[in-house]
Each structure stands twice: as structure tokens, then as C-alpha cells.
Design an enzyme around this catalytic site. Structure first.
Site, PDB file in Angstrom:
ATOM      1  N   SER A 137      35.889 -35.785  16.636  1.00 51.45           N
ATOM      2  CA  SER A 137      34.600 -35.873  15.937  1.00 51.45           C
ATOM      3  C   SER A 137      34.810 -36.674  14.663  1.00 51.45           C
ATOM      4  O   SER A 137      35.905 -36.659  14.080  1.00 51.45           O
ATOM      5  CB  SER A 137      34.093 -34.480  15.578  1.00 51.45           C
ATOM      6  OG  SER A 137      33.006 -34.576  14.664  1.00 51.45           O
ATOM      7  N   TYR A 175      35.341 -25.902  12.495  1.00 54.77           N
ATOM      8  CA  TYR A 175      35.173 -26.949  13.521  1.00 54.77           C
ATOM      9  C   TYR A 175      35.863 -28.242  13.078  1.00 54.77           C
ATOM     10  O   TYR A 175      36.636 -28.846  13.834  1.00 54.77           O
ATOM     11  CB  TYR A 175      33.680 -27.183  13.737  1.00 54.77           C
ATOM     12  CG  TYR A 175      33.335 -28.330  14.657  1.00 54.77           C
ATOM     13  CD1 TYR A 175      33.434 -28.198  16.036  1.00 54.77           C
ATOM     14  CD2 TYR A 175      32.877 -29.549  14.145  1.00 54.77           C
ATOM     15  CE1 TYR A 175      33.098 -29.256  16.883  1.00 54.77           C
ATOM     16  CE2 TYR A 175      32.539 -30.601  14.984  1.00 54.77           C
ATOM     17  CZ  TYR A 175      32.650 -30.452  16.352  1.00 54.77           C
ATOM     18  OH  TYR A 175      32.313 -31.496  17.181  1.00 54.77           O
TER      19      TYR A 175
HETATM   20  P1  NDP Z   1      27.455 -29.563  24.915  1.00 55.95           P
HETATM   21  O1  NDP Z   1      27.467 -28.170  24.395  1.00 55.95           O
HETATM   22  O2  NDP Z   1      26.160 -30.278  25.031  1.00 55.95           O
HETATM   23  O3  NDP Z   1      28.194 -29.598  26.333  1.00 55.95           O
HETATM   24  C1  NDP Z   1      29.432 -28.953  26.435  1.00 55.95           C
HETATM   25  C2  NDP Z   1      29.992 -29.093  27.824  1.00 55.95           C
HETATM   26  O4  NDP Z   1      31.283 -28.473  27.842  1.00 55.95           O
HETATM   27  C3  NDP Z   1      29.192 -28.401  28.874  1.00 55.95           C
HETATM   28  O5  NDP Z   1      29.369 -29.066  30.105  1.00 55.95           O
HETATM   29  C4  NDP Z   1      29.821 -27.006  28.925  1.00 55.95           C
HETATM   30  O6  NDP Z   1      29.567 -26.414  30.185  1.00 55.95           O
HETATM   31  C5  NDP Z   1      31.282 -27.341  28.705  1.00 55.95           C
HETATM   32  N1  NDP Z   1      32.068 -26.319  28.033  1.00 55.95           N
HETATM   33  C6  NDP Z   1      31.746 -25.648  26.902  1.00 55.95           C
HETATM   34  N2  NDP Z   1      32.734 -24.792  26.577  1.00 55.95           N
HETATM   35  C7  NDP Z   1      33.688 -24.950  27.521  1.00 55.95           C
HETATM   36  C8  NDP Z   1      34.948 -24.347  27.743  1.00 55.95           C
HETATM   37  N3  NDP Z   1      35.412 -23.398  26.944  1.00 55.95           N
HETATM   38  N4  NDP Z   1      35.672 -24.741  28.811  1.00 55.95           N
HETATM   39  C9  NDP Z   1      35.200 -25.699  29.664  1.00 55.95           C
HETATM   40  N5  NDP Z   1      34.009 -26.279  29.507  1.00 55.95           N
HETATM   41  C10 NDP Z   1      33.271 -25.917  28.449  1.00 55.95           C
HETATM   42  O7  NDP Z   1      28.452 -30.378  23.952  1.00 55.95           O
HETATM   43  P2  NDP Z   1      28.534 -31.934  23.594  1.00 55.95           P
HETATM   44  O8  NDP Z   1      28.403 -32.729  24.831  1.00 55.95           O
HETATM   45  O9  NDP Z   1      27.658 -32.208  22.458  1.00 55.95           O
HETATM   46  O10 NDP Z   1      30.036 -32.003  23.042  1.00 55.95           O
HETATM   47  C11 NDP Z   1      31.135 -32.425  23.835  1.00 55.95           C
HETATM   48  C12 NDP Z   1      32.305 -32.716  22.905  1.00 55.95           C
HETATM   49  O11 NDP Z   1      31.922 -33.703  21.958  1.00 55.95           O
HETATM   50  C13 NDP Z   1      32.784 -31.506  22.097  1.00 55.95           C
HETATM   51  O12 NDP Z   1      34.199 -31.556  22.001  1.00 55.95           O
HETATM   52  C14 NDP Z   1      32.158 -31.736  20.734  1.00 55.95           C
HETATM   53  O13 NDP Z   1      32.892 -31.120  19.718  1.00 55.95           O
HETATM   54  C15 NDP Z   1      32.226 -33.245  20.655  1.00 55.95           C
HETATM   55  N6  NDP Z   1      31.303 -33.822  19.692  1.00 55.95           N
HETATM   56  C16 NDP Z   1      29.951 -33.716  19.868  1.00 55.95           C
HETATM   57  C17 NDP Z   1      29.085 -34.273  18.939  1.00 55.95           C
HETATM   58  C18 NDP Z   1      27.602 -34.209  19.069  1.00 55.95           C
HETATM   59  O14 NDP Z   1      26.905 -34.586  18.111  1.00 55.95           O
HETATM   60  N7  NDP Z   1      27.045 -33.763  20.207  1.00 55.95           N
HETATM   61  C19 NDP Z   1      29.601 -34.956  17.737  1.00 55.95           C
HETATM   62  C20 NDP Z   1      31.037 -35.017  17.665  1.00 55.95           C
HETATM   63  C21 NDP Z   1      31.838 -34.460  18.613  1.00 55.95           C
HETATM   64  P3  NDP Z   1      29.386 -24.807  30.353  1.00 55.95           P
HETATM   65  O15 NDP Z   1      28.263 -24.414  29.467  1.00 55.95           O
HETATM   66  O16 NDP Z   1      29.168 -24.565  31.786  1.00 55.95           O
HETATM   67  O17 NDP Z   1      30.701 -24.289  29.919  1.00 55.95           O
END
Ligand code: NDP
Length: 247
Positions: free
Chosen positions: A142, A156
Site C-alpha cells: 500500500s 495496517y
Molecule cells: P477487498 O476487501 O475488496 O477484497 C479482499 C479479497 O481478499 C476478497 O476476495 C476476500 O474474499 C479476500 N480475503 C480477505 N481476507 C482474506 C484472507 N484472510 N485470506 C484469503 N482471502 C482473503 O480488498 P481490496 O481488493 O481493496 O484489497 C486487496 C489488497 O489491496 C489488500 O492487501 C489491501 O490491503 C490492498 N490495498 C487496497 C487498497 C484500496 O484502496 N482498496 C489500497 C492499498 C492497498 P473473502 O471475503 O471471501 O475472504
């Protein structure tokens, strides 16, 4: 030939948001793609069937909590057994629990650490057992792993800073195998985790230079490039895709 033809990728947390876009893009570029998820079996199935297979790609969904060592190791073994190899690991699964640090219960801090950094290390260690020379390890860190310009993300941001340094250290260790290790650092991207319509959106937009949220496909495009053959000389890098937030 597509840039990732013959390659196999695993995207953790690939059922929604940034991970789903990465999975679809890698498949579009020719890779066979496995995704993990925890709760959203239906969403994971939709990524596999509607977004990838119906477009002519090959994909597999595996339930595996990134905080569960055994489940993560099993997911990686299943990917290798199913597709025959694992060339690209995208450590995307992550979560944020925005609140002031002093008010954050320790079990919530533990969960953020377990998924965002410990889980990344566990998946990477297992993947390296199977990854051939020339593989790719890609973290989704991030922009707050480098600079933290708003309150509420202390734990975080600390995990994402750790991901950045983990990337740099590991790049040195696996370079002899021509495996590259890079950290893609998004800024505000419109997902369930960080909706562009949420209360938090306005201050985040104000911090960008481009005055807008990013789209998941804009992160996926960078990941696809790093996964591809033209990025062979990029390693140990922190690559921000943040609309100028950290400029
Ligand atoms: P979302 O919450 O929209 O999606 C998360 C995804 O990861 C879902 O598919 C979820 O599926 C899965 N997931 C969540 N926890 C777990 C776990 N413990 N094990 C396996 N799968 C998991 O998140 P984003 O797409 O926004 O974020 C993705 C990455 O990008 C993260 O690492 C986040 O920190 C990073 N990021 C995001 C930003 C943003 O603005 N959106 C900015 C900077 C970084 P399910 O619910 O079925 O587990």
C-alpha cells in the site's frame, strides 16, 4: 503469443476487488490462474466461471484463509498439482480495520498482522518450494507502507511497511534463481474495502494528485507487467499506483 502463455499464477484473496481484477487480467494475458478466498465461495466461483473461463481462460478457486498456515500450504500444493507448476505468486489478501491505534483491540491488531504480513511470508515460503527459476513474487502492499498521511491506519500501515522491507530482503535471496520480488503499492482504489462512495473517500481523494480514486484494473495492469517477461530486471522495487498520493 500472449505474454503469460504457459505460466501459472496464484492470487490470494482473488474473489473480489483488486485480487479479482488481477486474476482476470493474468488469465487474459494467458496464465492459468488459481485464486483463494475465505467466505465468498459464490464470488470466487463467478471470477472463475464468468470472468475467466467464459473468456476462454483457465482458473481454479480454493478456500484458504491467508492466516491459516496449513490451508495456505494446501492451496499452493493444490495449484501445483492442478496446473503442474507455480510461476507467479500474488500476495494480495489483506485487510484494514480503520480506527485510532489506542482504541484498537489487540485481537484486531493480531488479525491484521496475521493476514497482511505473516500470511504473506507463509505463502511466499511455500511457493518458493515449487517455483521454477524465473518466477515472480508480487506483493500488494500500500502507499501507506511508505508514507502515512491520515490517522486511523497505524497497524495496517505498519504491516504494509513490513511488506515493503520483506520484498527488498527477499529479492536479494532469490535473485540467483532469477526470481523477482516486487511490491505493488496501491493508493485509494474503489473496492468493498475502500469504497469511493464511503465516508473516508473525500479526504483520500484530496490527498491524490489526480483528484480521483483508482480503478482495480489500473492496479491489475501493473501487476501483469511485473509478472511478464519485460519486467525481468525489476526486483526489490516498491511500485506505487496511487494517483500521486505519495508524490
Ligand atoms: P477487498 O476487501 O475488496 O477484497 C479482499 C479479497 O481478499 C476478497 O476476495 C476476500 O474474499 C479476500 N480475503 C480477505 N481476507 C482474506 C484472507 N484472510 N485470506 C484469503 N482471502 C482473503 O480488498 P481490496 O481488493 O481493496 O484489497 C486487496 C489488497 O489491496 C489488500 O492487501 C489491501 O490491503 C490492498 N490495498 C487496497 C487498497 C484500496 O484502496 N482498496 C489500497 C492499498 C492497498 P473473502 O471475503 O471471501 O475472504
Amino acid at each position: 503469443m500472449s505474454k503469460l502463455e504457459g505460466r501459472t499464477a496464484l492470487v490470494t484473496g482473488g474473489s473480489r476487488g483488486i485480487g479479482a481484477a488481477i486474476a482476470a487480467r493474468l488469465a487474459h494475458d494467458g496464465a492459468k490462474v488459481a485464486i483463494t478466498y475465505t467466505k465468498g465461495a459464490e464470488a470466487a466461483g463467478a471470477v472463475v466461471h464468468r470472468r475467466i473461463e467464459q473468456a476462454g481462460g483457465t482458473a481454479l478457486a480454493i478456500q484458504a484463509d491467508a492466516a491459516d498456515d496449513h490451508a495456505v500450504a494446501a492451496a499452493i500444493k493444490q495449484t501445483v498439482a492442478h496446473f503442474g507448476s507455480l510461476d507467479v505468486l500474488v500476495n494480495n489478501a489483506g485487510l484494514a480495520i480503520p480506527k485510532p491505534f489506542e482504541e484498537t483491540p489487540i485481537d484486531e491488531i493480531d488479525r491484521v498482522i496475521a493476514v497482511n504480513i505473516r500470511g504473506v511470508m507463509v505463502a511466499t515460503q511455500e511457493a518458493l518450494k515449487h517455483m521454477p527459476d524465473g518466477g515472480r513474487i508480487i506483493m500488494i502492499g500500500s502507499c501507506v507502507g511508505e508514507r502515512v498521511m491520515a490517522p486511523g491506519l497505524v497497524a495496517y500501515a505498519a504491516t504494509k511497511g513490513a511488506v515493503k522491507i520483506f520484498t527488498q530482503g527477499l529479492a536479494r535471496e532469490v535473485a540467483a534463481r532469477r526470481i523477482t520480488v516486487n511490491d505493488v503499492q496501491p493508493g485509494p482504489i474503489d473496492t468493498d474495502l475502500n469504497p469511493a462512495s464511503g465516508d473516508w473517500a473525500t479526504p483520500q481523494i484530496a490527498l491524490t494528485a489526480l483528484n480521483r480514486y483508482g480503478h482495480v484494473d489500473e492496479v491489475a495492469a501493473l501487476v501483469a507487467f511485473v509478472a511478464g517477461p519485460e519486467a525481468a530486471y525489476i526486483t526489490g522495487a516498491s511500485l506505487t499506483v496511487d494517483g500521486g498520493t505519495n508524490a
